[in-house]
Scaffold this motif. Structure first.
Motif, PDB file in Angstrom:
ATOM      1  N   PRO A 144      -3.076  -2.824   4.795  1.00  0.00           N
ATOM      2  CA  PRO A 144      -1.987  -3.423   4.000  1.00  0.00           C
ATOM      3  C   PRO A 144      -1.198  -4.491   4.725  1.00  0.00           C
ATOM      4  O   PRO A 144      -0.767  -5.473   4.137  1.00  0.00           O
ATOM      5  CB  PRO A 144      -1.100  -2.217   3.650  1.00  0.00           C
ATOM      6  N   GLU A 169      10.640   4.200   5.577  1.00  0.00           N
ATOM      7  CA  GLU A 169      10.192   5.458   4.972  1.00  0.00           C
ATOM      8  C   GLU A 169      11.090   6.611   5.404  1.00  0.00           C
ATOM      9  O   GLU A 169      11.478   7.451   4.590  1.00  0.00           O
ATOM     10  CB  GLU A 169       8.760   5.763   5.404  1.00  0.00           C
ATOM     11  N   ALA A 232      10.624  -5.511   1.569  1.00  0.00           N
ATOM     12  CA  ALA A 232       9.359  -4.873   1.211  1.00  0.00           C
ATOM     13  C   ALA A 232       9.592  -3.939   0.042  1.00  0.00           C
ATOM     14  O   ALA A 232      10.697  -3.416  -0.143  1.00  0.00           O
ATOM     15  CB  ALA A 232       8.782  -4.099   2.398  1.00  0.00           C
ATOM     16  N   THR A 233       8.556  -3.749  -0.738  1.00  0.00           N
ATOM     17  CA  THR A 233       8.582  -2.824  -1.867  1.00  0.00           C
ATOM     18  C   THR A 233       7.310  -1.997  -1.856  1.00  0.00           C
ATOM     19  O   THR A 233       6.233  -2.529  -1.603  1.00  0.00           O
ATOM     20  CB  THR A 233       8.641  -3.580  -3.209  1.00  0.00           C
ATOM     21  N   ARG A 234       7.433  -0.723  -2.104  1.00  0.00           N
ATOM     22  CA  ARG A 234       6.249   0.119  -2.257  1.00  0.00           C
ATOM     23  C   ARG A 234       6.610   1.413  -2.961  1.00  0.00           C
ATOM     24  O   ARG A 234       7.771   1.848  -2.985  1.00  0.00           O
ATOM     25  CB  ARG A 234       5.602   0.428  -0.909  1.00  0.00           C
ATOM     26  N   TRP A 235       5.591   2.027  -3.529  1.00  0.00           N
ATOM     27  CA  TRP A 235       5.734   3.321  -4.190  1.00  0.00           C
ATOM     28  C   TRP A 235       5.512   4.419  -3.161  1.00  0.00           C
ATOM     29  O   TRP A 235       4.441   4.544  -2.596  1.00  0.00           O
ATOM     30  CB  TRP A 235       4.736   3.437  -5.342  1.00  0.00           C
ATOM     31  N   VAL A 241      10.428   4.941  -5.736  1.00  0.00           N
ATOM     32  CA  VAL A 241      10.099   3.607  -5.234  1.00  0.00           C
ATOM     33  C   VAL A 241      11.050   3.253  -4.094  1.00  0.00           C
ATOM     34  O   VAL A 241      12.208   3.677  -4.083  1.00  0.00           O
ATOM     35  CB  VAL A 241      10.220   2.543  -6.346  1.00  0.00           C
ATOM     36  N   GLU A 262      12.294  -8.153  -5.118  1.00  0.00           N
ATOM     37  CA  GLU A 262      11.623  -6.856  -4.987  1.00  0.00           C
ATOM     38  C   GLU A 262      11.706  -6.067  -6.288  1.00  0.00           C
ATOM     39  O   GLU A 262      10.751  -5.371  -6.666  1.00  0.00           O
ATOM     40  CB  GLU A 262      12.248  -6.049  -3.843  1.00  0.00           C
ATOM     41  N   HIS A 265       8.928  -7.086  -8.450  1.00  0.00           N
ATOM     42  CA  HIS A 265       7.658  -6.441  -8.108  1.00  0.00           C
ATOM     43  C   HIS A 265       7.568  -5.055  -8.736  1.00  0.00           C
ATOM     44  O   HIS A 265       6.518  -4.657  -9.251  1.00  0.00           O
ATOM     45  CB  HIS A 265       7.513  -6.310  -6.590  1.00  0.00           C
ATOM     46  N   GLN A 272       0.264  -2.095  -7.852  1.00  0.00           N
ATOM     47  CA  GLN A 272       0.018  -2.452  -6.457  1.00  0.00           C
ATOM     48  C   GLN A 272       0.997  -1.707  -5.561  1.00  0.00           C
ATOM     49  O   GLN A 272       2.151  -1.490  -5.922  1.00  0.00           O
ATOM     50  CB  GLN A 272       0.146  -3.965  -6.269  1.00  0.00           C
ATOM     51  N   ASN A 273       0.527  -1.352  -4.362  1.00  0.00           N
ATOM     52  CA  ASN A 273       1.284  -0.419  -3.547  1.00  0.00           C
ATOM     53  C   ASN A 273       2.333  -1.058  -2.655  1.00  0.00           C
ATOM     54  O   ASN A 273       3.467  -0.612  -2.611  1.00  0.00           O
ATOM     55  CB  ASN A 273       0.330   0.403  -2.677  1.00  0.00           C
ATOM     56  N   LEU A 274       1.975  -2.124  -1.915  1.00  0.00           N
ATOM     57  CA  LEU A 274       2.880  -2.666  -0.910  1.00  0.00           C
ATOM     58  C   LEU A 274       3.067  -4.159  -1.088  1.00  0.00           C
ATOM     59  O   LEU A 274       2.101  -4.904  -1.225  1.00  0.00           O
ATOM     60  CB  LEU A 274       2.327  -2.393   0.499  1.00  0.00           C
TER      61      LEU A 274
END
Length: 370
Positions: A144, A169, A232-235, A241, A262, A265, A272-274
């Motif tokens: 990623p 995280e 950054a953005t991610r699930w 989220v 973000e 997104h 999409q994850n990241l």
């Protein structure tokens, strides 16, 4: 745990058993007969080739009068010592991995403790990333992050970016969120947009609370050297989220624009994850353009912005401030957009762009959900 003494070399239970037999002038064959075990098994226990199991420990207790719990503990400590020594050998082979990280900065920020030697430092770093080995770290982080590029400055330091993401995280785990709701998040953006008019130090906690109430954890992690990340953005899960912001450039207009980017997104690209945002965004230009347009429209609708530009309302500081009050957003955001679009030189009206003051990472105190 960090101060626990762990011996590097532990005697095997077999060595202690052999000493006991010598003291008692008992042969291995005699012990085997008394326990009802093959002589080969006793010999392999003494050589450390065979582990002492629970039933064997009970038999040793009956024959030698030494508690089974002692044999079990000796066996556990010995096997643990073997595993740690083997791990140390593996870590020694991959110690160059550690050199990729901005370790001084991570220690100074309290992300990882400082160890006395490189092997222990690698163990602490793997614990920080919550992975069992360097190989698994590469499996989790290589792909990623490899897609993240900074066109004006080349590739970012992959290890530093990974550390920055991991700290996000960790902080997000402290934020209690309701399950993500796209409709509620969309509505919350109107309220969050209003927060731009107040100094960010005053609105930061409300931003975190409002997003947590719709399933989005917002964290602030100051950028590390050689990362160049704005956000950054991610699930994290199917119902939580993460939006991670770095305070890059230390101005409110950049931070707010990154936040709404973000948010775009999240609402537009859920599959999409990241998403990593740097000086020029990700390599996927179409996806980034869509998030850019989303952020711009949330802050100022395109038709309204076009009218403002055509009327050259930005020709004076007063004109910008009047337009900002009319729009209900911070004037610095307007200045930042004008500069970004080349309508205003970067040396003009920067006093309207409020500077950020870095606050320590206090996600837990900001995470309450009403």
């Amino acid at each position: 745990m960090l101060n626990e003494y762990i011996p590097t070399n532990v005697s095997s239970p077999g060595e202690i058993l052999e000493e006991e037999l010598q003291v008692r002038e008992m042969t291995q064959a005699d012990l085997a007969r008394r326990m009802g075990r093959p002589l080969k098994t006793i010999n392999e226990i003494i050589q450390g080739k065979t582990a002492i199991k629970s039933d064997t420990a009970l038999q040793l207790e009956r024959v030698l009068g030494i508690p089974a719990s002692l044999w079990n503990n000796l066996e556990s400590q010995y096997r643990d010592s073997l595993a740690r020594n083997q791990e140390s050998q593996q870590l020694q082979k991959g110690h160059t991995w550690l050199k990729n990280f901005p370790l001084r900065a991570m220690i100074k920020r309290g992300w990882v403790a400082e160890a006395e030697d490189k092997i222990e430092q690698m163990r602490l770093m793997l614990q920080f990333f919550s992975v069992a080995s360097v190989e698994l770290w590469h499996l989790r982080y290589d792909e990623p992050i490899a897609a993240f590029r900074r066109p004006n400055a080349g590739a970012a330091n992959q290890a530093a970016v990974a550390a920055w993401l991991r700290q996000g995280e960790i902080q997000a785990q402290q934020i209690s969120c309701v399950p993500y709701n796209a409709g509620a998040f969309q509505k919350a953006l109107s309220h969050i947009r209003e927060l731009t008019t107040t100094p960010f130090e005053e609105s930061r906690s409300e931003l975190v609370r409002s997003c947590a109430a719709v399933g989005v954890a917002v964290v602030f992690v100051k950028e590390l050297p050689q990362t160049g990340v704005c956000g950054a953005t991610r699930w994290l899960t199917s119902h939580k989220v993460l939006i991670q912001l770095s305070y890059r450039y230390m101005t409110e207009d950049n931070l707010w624009y990154t936040f709404f980017h973000e948010a775009g997104h999240i609402l537009l690209h859920r599959g999409q994850n990241l998403f990593l945002e740097g000086d020029k965004g990700n390599s996927d230009k179409q996806v980034e353009a869509e998030a850019d347009q989303f952020a711009a429209n949330v802050l100022i609708r395109q038709a309204v912005w076009s009218s403002f530009v055509q009327a050259q309302g930005y020709s004076s500081k007063a004109g910008i401030e009047i337009f900002a009050r009319k729009m209900g957003i911070a004037p610095g955001i307007i200045v930042g957009r004008l500069q970004h679009e080349g309508l205003l030189q970067y040396r003009y009206y920067n006093d309207l762009k409020r500077k950020l003051t870095w606050q320590p990472e206090t996600a837990k105190s900001e995470s309450a959900v009403a």
